[in-house]
Design an enzyme around this catalytic site. Structure first.
Site, PDB file in Angstrom:
ATOM      1  N   GLY A  33     -11.808   2.231  28.399  1.00 54.15           N
ATOM      2  CA  GLY A  33     -12.584   1.109  28.933  1.00 54.15           C
ATOM      3  C   GLY A  33     -13.640   0.615  27.967  1.00 54.15           C
ATOM      4  O   GLY A  33     -13.571   0.891  26.763  1.00 54.15           O
ATOM      5  N   ALA A  37     -12.933  -6.624  21.294  1.00 61.52           N
ATOM      6  CA  ALA A  37     -11.869  -7.355  20.594  1.00 61.52           C
ATOM      7  C   ALA A  37     -10.850  -6.411  19.927  1.00 61.52           C
ATOM      8  O   ALA A  37      -9.682  -6.772  19.762  1.00 61.52           O
ATOM      9  CB  ALA A  37     -12.482  -8.289  19.556  1.00 61.52           C
ATOM     10  N   GLY A  38     -11.288  -5.207  19.561  1.00 56.67           N
ATOM     11  CA  GLY A  38     -10.351  -4.243  18.973  1.00 56.67           C
ATOM     12  C   GLY A  38      -9.248  -3.891  19.969  1.00 56.67           C
ATOM     13  O   GLY A  38      -8.051  -3.873  19.638  1.00 56.67           O
ATOM     14  N   HIS A  39      -9.645  -3.641  21.219  1.00 54.70           N
ATOM     15  CA  HIS A  39      -8.639  -3.335  22.257  1.00 54.70           C
ATOM     16  C   HIS A  39      -7.723  -4.534  22.464  1.00 54.70           C
ATOM     17  O   HIS A  39      -6.513  -4.374  22.667  1.00 54.70           O
ATOM     18  CB  HIS A  39      -9.324  -2.998  23.587  1.00 54.70           C
ATOM     19  CG  HIS A  39     -10.148  -1.747  23.554  1.00 54.70           C
ATOM     20  ND1 HIS A  39     -11.525  -1.760  23.653  1.00 54.70           N
ATOM     21  CD2 HIS A  39      -9.802  -0.448  23.445  1.00 54.70           C
ATOM     22  CE1 HIS A  39     -11.982  -0.526  23.603  1.00 54.70           C
ATOM     23  NE2 HIS A  39     -10.965   0.290  23.476  1.00 54.70           N
ATOM     24  N   GLY A 150      -5.700   2.101  17.703  1.00 52.72           N
ATOM     25  CA  GLY A 150      -6.437   1.522  16.580  1.00 52.72           C
ATOM     26  C   GLY A 150      -6.510   2.501  15.424  1.00 52.72           C
ATOM     27  O   GLY A 150      -6.657   3.712  15.624  1.00 52.72           O
ATOM     28  N   VAL A 179     -10.466  -3.644  13.934  1.00 53.38           N
ATOM     29  CA  VAL A 179     -11.118  -4.959  14.078  1.00 53.38           C
ATOM     30  C   VAL A 179     -12.611  -4.750  13.833  1.00 53.38           C
ATOM     31  O   VAL A 179     -13.195  -3.782  14.319  1.00 53.38           O
ATOM     32  CB  VAL A 179     -10.855  -5.554  15.472  1.00 53.38           C
ATOM     33  CG1 VAL A 179     -11.565  -6.890  15.643  1.00 53.38           C
ATOM     34  CG2 VAL A 179      -9.349  -5.726  15.691  1.00 53.38           C
ATOM     35  N   SER A 188     -16.379  -0.739  18.300  1.00 52.85           N
ATOM     36  CA  SER A 188     -16.277   0.517  19.040  1.00 52.85           C
ATOM     37  C   SER A 188     -17.034   0.347  20.353  1.00 52.85           C
ATOM     38  O   SER A 188     -18.057  -0.357  20.397  1.00 52.85           O
ATOM     39  CB  SER A 188     -16.951   1.631  18.229  1.00 52.85           C
ATOM     40  OG  SER A 188     -17.237   2.731  19.053  1.00 52.85           O
ATOM     41  N   SER A 189     -16.538   1.008  21.394  1.00 55.52           N
ATOM     42  CA  SER A 189     -17.237   0.933  22.682  1.00 55.52           C
ATOM     43  C   SER A 189     -18.643   1.514  22.553  1.00 55.52           C
ATOM     44  O   SER A 189     -19.563   1.115  23.267  1.00 55.52           O
ATOM     45  CB  SER A 189     -16.452   1.689  23.754  1.00 55.52           C
ATOM     46  OG  SER A 189     -15.137   1.189  23.785  1.00 55.52           O
TER      47      SER A 189
END
Ligand code: PAF
Length: 286
Positions: A33, A37-39, A150, A179, A188-189
């Site tokens: 969760g 943008a990476g996800h 990733g 990203v 990163s989250s």
């Protein structure tokens, strides 16, 4: 429209069986969760390669070696579902904890060998066992054909690839480009927990990595480059630099020069948040 959210394994299995009957392929994007943008780039890669896409959201307690990190990990399910809406994801699996670790759960998946013996392995004891265990379960529960991870978590990508091969899980693990923010900072989250000021300072990590990588590519040997980078990072406001290593891309063996395909991998603390990053390093003119 937001994708349906399923929380029970039986509902997930009913859906994937329906897709399978129609001969459709399934792509999996496992996440914890706090999507960024990476996800979304993983979701796009999955959409391009598979008929159906499942995003999973599960903050996996077994992979946190630090209870404070687990407690503070951002949990943003509603926002995540909204962010996924434009991407045409087919379903979001947010398993209730007992769907992953039911009462009496006693199995651990542990990947050994050189790829877990260094960097994240010793710095985060138990982390890769937690990752391998939950990812094995998600691979089996979703019966996906392809899973997208990733490259930012390069060692994790190697671990889940090894695990799937070793356990004969019929899934293709695909690593996607990291990203980055325009500053070069890897998304990163955990960046959500950095102040504006710390976010700005954190960009020094990737800058120091690119500088060291360019010099290593040009033939300079690693030890002085690492020492200089540690100094630069300390001056930029980083706390402990846990590792700043040049390693073989395939075995993660330490290298002095990029004599074979290599990666520069680093972990460092900024304002109480642990950041990791890695980039490819190749020998100039090779
Ligand atoms: O990279 C992550 O977000 C997690 O480690 C993963 C792969 C979803 C397993 O919990």
């Amino acid at each position: 429209m937001t994708a349906p959210i399923l929380r029970r394994l039986c509902d997930l299995r009913a859906k994937t069986a329906e897709w399978r009957r129609k001969g459709e392929t399934i792509g999996l994007v496992p996440t914890m969760g706090a999507l960024h943008a990476g996800h979304m780039s993983l979701v796009e890669a999955a959409k391009a390669a598979c008929d159906r896409v499942i995003v999973t959201i599960f903050v996996n307690p077994r992979q946190f070696n630090n209870p404070e990190d687990l407690a503070n990990y951002p949990r943003t399910e509603n926002e995540d579902a909204e962010k996924l809406a434009p991407y045409g994801v087919d379903l979001i699996y947010v398993p209730d904890p007992d769907q992953i670790y039911p009462d009496g759960y006693a199995t651990n998946v542990s990947v050994g060998g050189s790829i877990t013996a260094v960097m994240e392995g010793p710095f985060r004891p138990g982390h890769f066992d937690g990752v391998a265990t939950v990812v094995a379960k998600l691979f089996l529960q979703t019966s996906a054909d392809k899973a997208f991870f990733g490259q930012k978590d390069y060692q994790q990508l190697m671990v889940v690839t090894r695990m799937a091969r070793d356990l004969d899980i019929p899934i293709e693990v695909i690593g996607c480009e990291t990203v980055r923010e325009s500053s070069g900072l890897a998304m990163s989250s955990r960046n959500l927990r950095l102040s504006e000021e710390a976010l700005t300072k954190a960009a020094a990590l990737n800058a120091a990595m690119r500088e060291a990588a360019a010099k290593a590519s040009a033939g300079e040997s690693w030890a002085p480059l690492e020492a200089a980078a540690r100094q630069t990072l300390a001056e930029a406001g980083f706390g402990d630099v846990e590792y700043f290593d040049l390693r073989c891309s395939e075995t993660l063996e330490a290298l002095d020069t990029p004599s074979r395909p290599a990666r520069l991998l680093a972990a460092a603390w900024m304002d109480g948040i642990r950041l990791i990053d890695n980039i490819a390093v190749s020998k100039l003119n090779s």
